[in-house]
Design an enzyme around this catalytic site. Structure first.
Site, mmCIF file in Angstrom:
data_model
loop_
_atom_site.group_PDB
_atom_site.id
_atom_site.type_symbol
_atom_site.label_atom_id
_atom_site.label_comp_id
_atom_site.label_asym_id
_atom_site.label_seq_id
_atom_site.Cartn_x
_atom_site.Cartn_y
_atom_site.Cartn_z
ATOM 1 N N ARG A 1 -10.026 -1.774 7.567
ATOM 2 C CA ARG A 1 -9.070 -2.765 8.104
ATOM 3 C C ARG A 1 -8.506 -2.295 9.442
ATOM 4 O O ARG A 1 -8.149 -3.100 10.300
ATOM 5 C CB ARG A 1 -7.996 -3.128 7.084
ATOM 6 C CG ARG A 1 -6.966 -2.070 6.654
ATOM 7 C CD ARG A 1 -5.938 -1.820 7.708
ATOM 8 N NE ARG A 1 -4.626 -1.482 7.206
ATOM 9 C CZ ARG A 1 -3.798 -0.649 7.807
ATOM 10 N NH1 ARG A 1 -4.154 0.008 8.907
ATOM 11 N NH2 ARG A 1 -2.597 -0.429 7.324
ATOM 12 N N MET B 1 -4.570 3.033 18.534
ATOM 13 C CA MET B 1 -4.588 2.856 17.079
ATOM 14 C C MET B 1 -3.959 4.017 16.313
ATOM 15 O O MET B 1 -3.758 3.933 15.108
ATOM 16 C CB MET B 1 -6.033 2.661 16.608
ATOM 17 C CG MET B 1 -6.766 1.520 17.285
ATOM 18 S SD MET B 1 -5.945 -0.072 17.134
ATOM 19 C CE MET B 1 -5.993 -0.332 15.371
ATOM 20 N N ASN C 1 -12.172 14.348 23.154
ATOM 21 C CA ASN C 1 -11.334 14.698 22.004
ATOM 22 C C ASN C 1 -10.634 16.024 22.253
ATOM 23 O O ASN C 1 -11.203 16.933 22.865
ATOM 24 C CB ASN C 1 -12.167 14.768 20.714
ATOM 25 C CG ASN C 1 -11.273 14.758 19.481
ATOM 26 O OD1 ASN C 1 -10.342 13.956 19.394
ATOM 27 N ND2 ASN C 1 -11.527 15.646 18.549
ATOM 28 N N LYS D 1 0.873 -1.179 0.000
ATOM 29 C CA LYS D 1 0.000 0.000 0.000
ATOM 30 C C LYS D 1 0.904 1.221 0.000
ATOM 31 O O LYS D 1 1.830 1.321 0.814
ATOM 32 C CB LYS D 1 -0.906 0.024 1.230
ATOM 33 C CG LYS D 1 -1.800 1.257 1.243
ATOM 34 C CD LYS D 1 -2.851 1.199 2.334
ATOM 35 C CE LYS D 1 -2.305 1.561 3.683
ATOM 36 N NZ LYS D 1 -3.369 1.731 4.692
HETATM 37 P P1 NAD Z 1 -8.116 13.009 11.520
HETATM 38 O O1 NAD Z 1 -7.226 14.104 11.058
HETATM 39 O O2 NAD Z 1 -9.449 12.838 10.887
HETATM 40 O O3 NAD Z 1 -8.338 13.133 13.105
HETATM 41 C C1 NAD Z 1 -7.243 13.406 13.953
HETATM 42 C C2 NAD Z 1 -7.654 13.161 15.393
HETATM 43 O O4 NAD Z 1 -6.514 13.451 16.227
HETATM 44 C C3 NAD Z 1 -8.768 14.057 15.877
HETATM 45 O O5 NAD Z 1 -9.530 13.372 16.853
HETATM 46 C C4 NAD Z 1 -8.010 15.212 16.505
HETATM 47 O O6 NAD Z 1 -8.763 15.945 17.430
HETATM 48 C C5 NAD Z 1 -6.884 14.454 17.176
HETATM 49 N N1 NAD Z 1 -5.725 15.293 17.475
HETATM 50 C C6 NAD Z 1 -5.083 16.129 16.625
HETATM 51 N N2 NAD Z 1 -4.076 16.765 17.279
HETATM 52 C C7 NAD Z 1 -4.112 16.313 18.560
HETATM 53 C C8 NAD Z 1 -3.327 16.572 19.715
HETATM 54 N N3 NAD Z 1 -2.320 17.426 19.693
HETATM 55 N N4 NAD Z 1 -3.631 15.921 20.861
HETATM 56 C C9 NAD Z 1 -4.648 15.021 20.904
HETATM 57 N N5 NAD Z 1 -5.417 14.722 19.839
HETATM 58 C C10 NAD Z 1 -5.156 15.373 18.688
HETATM 59 O O7 NAD Z 1 -7.234 11.685 11.383
HETATM 60 P P2 NAD Z 1 -7.714 10.185 11.258
HETATM 61 O O8 NAD Z 1 -7.841 9.834 9.833
HETATM 62 O O9 NAD Z 1 -8.859 9.946 12.169
HETATM 63 O O10 NAD Z 1 -6.414 9.424 11.810
HETATM 64 C C11 NAD Z 1 -6.071 9.484 13.181
HETATM 65 C C12 NAD Z 1 -4.720 8.827 13.400
HETATM 66 O O11 NAD Z 1 -4.798 7.439 13.112
HETATM 67 C C13 NAD Z 1 -3.587 9.368 12.522
HETATM 68 O O12 NAD Z 1 -2.461 9.575 13.350
HETATM 69 C C14 NAD Z 1 -3.312 8.245 11.549
HETATM 70 O O13 NAD Z 1 -1.981 8.216 11.088
HETATM 71 C C15 NAD Z 1 -3.642 7.038 12.414
HETATM 72 N N6 NAD Z 1 -3.967 5.814 11.665
HETATM 73 C C16 NAD Z 1 -3.468 4.644 12.120
HETATM 74 C C17 NAD Z 1 -3.753 3.470 11.440
HETATM 75 C C18 NAD Z 1 -3.260 2.168 11.965
HETATM 76 O O14 NAD Z 1 -3.366 1.164 11.271
HETATM 77 N N7 NAD Z 1 -2.785 2.104 13.164
HETATM 78 C C19 NAD Z 1 -4.537 3.504 10.280
HETATM 79 C C20 NAD Z 1 -5.068 4.710 9.868
HETATM 80 C C21 NAD Z 1 -4.783 5.866 10.569
#
Ligand code: NAD
Length: 321
Positions: free
Chosen positions: A111, A219, A160, A67
């Site tokens: 996923r 996550m 949040n 990916k």
């Molecule tokens: P998004 O931009 O839609 O949401 C971001 C979230 O993080 C929001 O709830 C926001 O309020 C919060 N946030 C931002 N800055 C912050 C801070 N300083 N302190 C606390 N919270 C804060 O992003 P998303 O698409 O929901 O993705 C969220 C995270 O998940 C990203 O870091 C992304 O890389 C990660 N992710 C992980 C996987 C995995 O497989 N583990 C897969 C997809 C995404």
């Protein structure tokens, strides 16, 4: 070569199919039937984007590929696009010839939600009633929707960093018929299961926010430097992950490992619990922590399912490539 565009994914892949694909591939990783390649993830110095590649080979499911994609934090505000952008490429394991290109945005959400759900199925207490959410962005909605299917949750509590985003997850809880309450982080101790899915580099969740007996799925941390929970929590919890190598380098465990608070041997594969070679939770007081870093094999598993379904339904685009 088959192309399955992003717009077709919603009509093809269900939460249940994603759950099955991810549970199977975690089990295969643990018994040696599948392995991930080292992750490339770079801050490219443009648009604050993180871009990279996650790949692997599942010999059991015969899925080979990668990916490509990442996280563009300004997408939604600037372009009306979701912040995650990715595409999955599959290759024929017998010849190396490219076999499919599949839209990876919705698949990533499905996923990733499936991964925390698999962890809840295998590690949370059976009597879990209160679901706690830390995070309310794009992924959080998918996470919550899938998690609510794993136990008879009676209430969702959520915190949040940007409180104005909380209605995103309130809507999901309400649609599933479960009441929602916005709470302080201190009140996360009321949760039996917690999912954290934020993009933070400084931990929001402190050890005292998590009660004994809780299962927490972390996550959001999928890159060097990110951190959602205080390292002390990892010393108090039994730590599980999708893949140990990723957990200790780009996952939530990276910080506790670097500080010498836990050792690599303290981080266990969720696949071993699925396969029955690790007992998983052993008491009602134990804190279990799943460090969900996101592995390439998850993407390949769901993409391979989607390609099959697209061919069956006659909507796969065939290109002579
Ligand atoms: P998004 O931009 O839609 O949401 C971001 C979230 O993080 C929001 O709830 C926001 O309020 C919060 N946030 C931002 N800055 C912050 C801070 N300083 N302190 C606390 N919270 C804060 O992003 P998303 O698409 O929901 O993705 C969220 C995270 O998940 C990203 O870091 C992304 O890389 C990660 N992710 C992980 C996987 C995995 O497989 N583990 C897969 C997809 C995404």
């Amino acid at each position: 070569m088959i192309i399955v565009p992003e717009k077709e994914i919603a009509g093809l892949m269900t939460r249940a199919d994603a759950f099955t694909a991810v549970e199977q591939v975690f089990a295969s990783m643990s018994n040696g039937g599948a392995y991930n390649f080292p992750v490339i993830r770079e801050a490219i110095g443009h648009e604050d984007a993180l871009y990279g590649f996650k790949g692997g080979f599942d010999k059991t499911g015969m899925a080979l590929g990668l990916k490509a994609g990442g996280y563009w934090p300004n997408n939604l505000a600037k372009h009306g696009l979701i912040n995650h952008q990715s595409t999955v490429f599959l290759f024929d394991p017998d010849t190396g010839k490219v076999s499919a290109m599949v839209g990876g945005n919705l698949l990533t959400a499905l996923r990733t939600a499936a991964a925390s759900s698999v962890s809840i199925k295998h590690l949370a207490r059976k009597d879990a009633k209160v679901m706690g959410m830390v995070g309310a962005g794009h992924q959080a909605t998918f996470q919550l929707r899938a998690a609510l299917e794993q136990r008879n949750f009676e209430k969702v509590i959520g915190w949040n960093y940007h409180p104005e985003m909380l209605p995103n997850i309130e809507k999901v809880a309400n649609e599933a018929g479960v009441p929602f309450e916005a709470v302080t982080l201190e009140r996360m101790v009321e949760a039996d299961v917690v999912i954290s899915i934020t993009s933070t580099f400084a931990p929001s969740i402190m050890a005292h926010h998590i009660a004994p007996g809780t299962h927490i799925a972390c996550m959001g941390t999928d890159t060097k430097g990110k951190q959602e929970v205080e390292t002390a929590l990892l010393t108090q919890a039994t730590v599980f992950t999708d893949e140990v190598a990723q957990s200790i380098s780009i996952g939530e465990a990276q910080h506790a490992i670097a500080a010498g608070l836990i050792k690599q041997a303290d981080v266990h594969e969720l696949g071993a619990v699925i396969n029955g070679t690790h007992p998983g939770r052993t008491s009602d007081d134990e804190i279990t922590l799943f460090d969900g870093t996101g592995v390439g094999l998850q993407d390949l598993a769901v993409a391979a399912s989607v390609v099959k379904l697209a061919i069956e339904k006659g909507i796969a685009i065939e290109v002579d490539f």
